[in-house]
Design a protein around this motif. Structure first.
Motif, PDB file in Angstrom:
ATOM      1  N   HIS A  63      -2.138   7.659  -4.787  1.00  0.00           N
ATOM      2  CA  HIS A  63      -1.144   7.756  -4.336  1.00  0.00           C
ATOM      3  C   HIS A  63      -0.538   8.809  -3.720  1.00  0.00           C
TER       4      HIS A  63
ATOM      5  N   HIS B  34       2.747   9.145  -3.438  1.00  0.00           N
ATOM      6  CA  HIS B  34       4.373   8.999  -4.035  1.00  0.00           C
ATOM      7  C   HIS B  34       4.789  10.220  -4.916  1.00  0.00           C
TER       8      HIS B  34
ATOM      9  N   HIS C  34       3.992   9.670  -8.263  1.00  0.00           N
ATOM     10  CA  HIS C  34       2.146   9.907  -8.921  1.00  0.00           C
ATOM     11  C   HIS C  34       1.143  11.456  -8.600  1.00  0.00           C
TER      12      HIS C  34
ATOM     13  N   HIS D 288      -0.043   0.224   0.245  1.00  0.00           N
ATOM     14  CA  HIS D 288       1.285  -0.148  -0.280  1.00  0.00           C
ATOM     15  C   HIS D 288       1.997   1.612   0.783  1.00  0.00           C
TER      16      HIS D 288
ATOM     17  N   ASP E 135      -0.030   1.629  -7.219  1.00  0.00           N
ATOM     18  CA  ASP E 135       1.376   0.629  -7.016  1.00  0.00           C
ATOM     19  C   ASP E 135       0.936  -0.651  -6.665  1.00  0.00           C
TER      20      ASP E 135
HETATM   21 ZN   LIG Z   1       3.906   4.312  -4.938  1.00  0.00          ZN
END
Ligand SMILES: [Zn+2]
Length: 304
Positions: A94, A96, A99, A177, A194
């Motif tokens: 994802h 974020h 990551h 998420h 996550d």
């Molecule tokens: Zn995350």
């Protein structure tokens, strides 16, 4: 004097060794670099998430890029010490920062970057750059070398990636998420980013979070077969982690809804939920009250 010089040199060497990224083998062909818990800082260099390397005969497949190209380069060099074969793919669970922001190092390496199609939109619309600028202000000195990159291949439905004789499944599980969540199945393991955590408070505050859908995603993962769940943070997890994550999200949703129905304002709801059965979990002080705040707003406009 010379003796002290030597002593200090040794201390410096030991210190630099302890700083080196330490890879753990978690299955026959799977290795992890495990970040610490917390927010990015100069001390931890933003190393607060996991990166996984899957070894195939043809080369490495990496799951998640870590927070910076510097960390990603270190990870790649550690993988190559295990086996000096090319890095073929980086798959990003994802968007974020912890990551995705290391992804540039994989482009330099000639690897193909795979992500959800919404990550490409995140990049193309300049949101990634905006988030980066925010992160540079919020955590000075950590993200200087970061440059968002576009994925080379995008996913919006389940695909099978064939690498030699190995098949890796990439399954979008959005929105949950975030709106870019991918689950990857390889070697009988599920890489869940996550979406699942255990005794570490998940972040429910992304602009694209959908907590109700997230609960469904947890059910979907629960119906799948796997040896272990490998998450974006912490150790390999079993099914108890699915229950733990579901319990936490349910707790926040149910309690916020109840207090909201009683007519409480967001600050009053936060005050009431400051203490909770989850307060001994990691990242509680960082995420819990923010989660309450975001879920309070999310519940205003929730689709059935
Ligand atoms: Zn995350």
């Amino acid at each position: 004097m010379r003796v002290w010089g030597i002593v200090w040199a040794l201390v410096a060497i030991l210190f630099s060794f302890s700083e080196a990224m330490d890879l753990q083998k978690i299955a026959r062909n799977i290795y992890v670099a495990k970040g610490t818990y917390g927010l990015p800082s100069k001390e931890n260099r933003g190393f607060m998430s996991n990166s996984y390397g899957i070894l195939t005969r043809e080369g490495w497949i990496v799951i998640d890029a870590l927070s910076t190209p510097e960390l990603a380069r270190e990870f790649i060099s550690e993988l190559k010490k295990i086996k000096n074969v090319p890095v073929l793919y980086l798959i990003i669970t994802h968007y974020h920062m912890d990551h995705y922001f290391g992804a540039k190092a994989y482009k330099e390496e000639g690897a193909k970057v795979i992500a959800h199609k919404n990550l490409k939109v995140f990049y193309e619309e300049g949101t990634a750059q905006m988030v980066l600028e925010g992160a540079r202000k919020g955590f000075p000195g950590v993200f200087d070398d970061v440059e968002p990159v576009a994925p080379d291949m995008v996913i919006d439905s389940k695909v099978k990636l064939r690498v030699g004789r190995k098949v890796i499944e990439i399954i979008p599980m959005t929105p949950a998420h975030t709106n870019t969540d991918l689950v990857i199945r390889a070697e009988g393991y599920l890489f869940v980013g996550d979406l699942v955590s255990y005794k570490r408070i998940p972040f429910l505050g992304d602009r694209n979070v959908k907590t109700k859908r997230w609960l469904k995603v947890l059910d979907t993962i629960g119906k799948m077969k796997f040896k272990k769940l490998l998450g974006g943070h912490g150790d390999p997890m079993g099914r108890e982690a699915l229950k733990w994550t579901r319990d936490y999200i349910n707790f926040v949703r149910t309690e916020v809804a109840r207090l909201k129905d009683e007519g409480l304002f967001v600050d009053e709801v936060k005050e009431k939920l400051k203490e909770s059965p989850f307060k001994d979990s990691k990242m509680y002080d960082v995420f819990h009250l923010r989660n309450v705040y975001f879920v309070f707003n999310e519940l205003d406009m929730e689709l059935e």
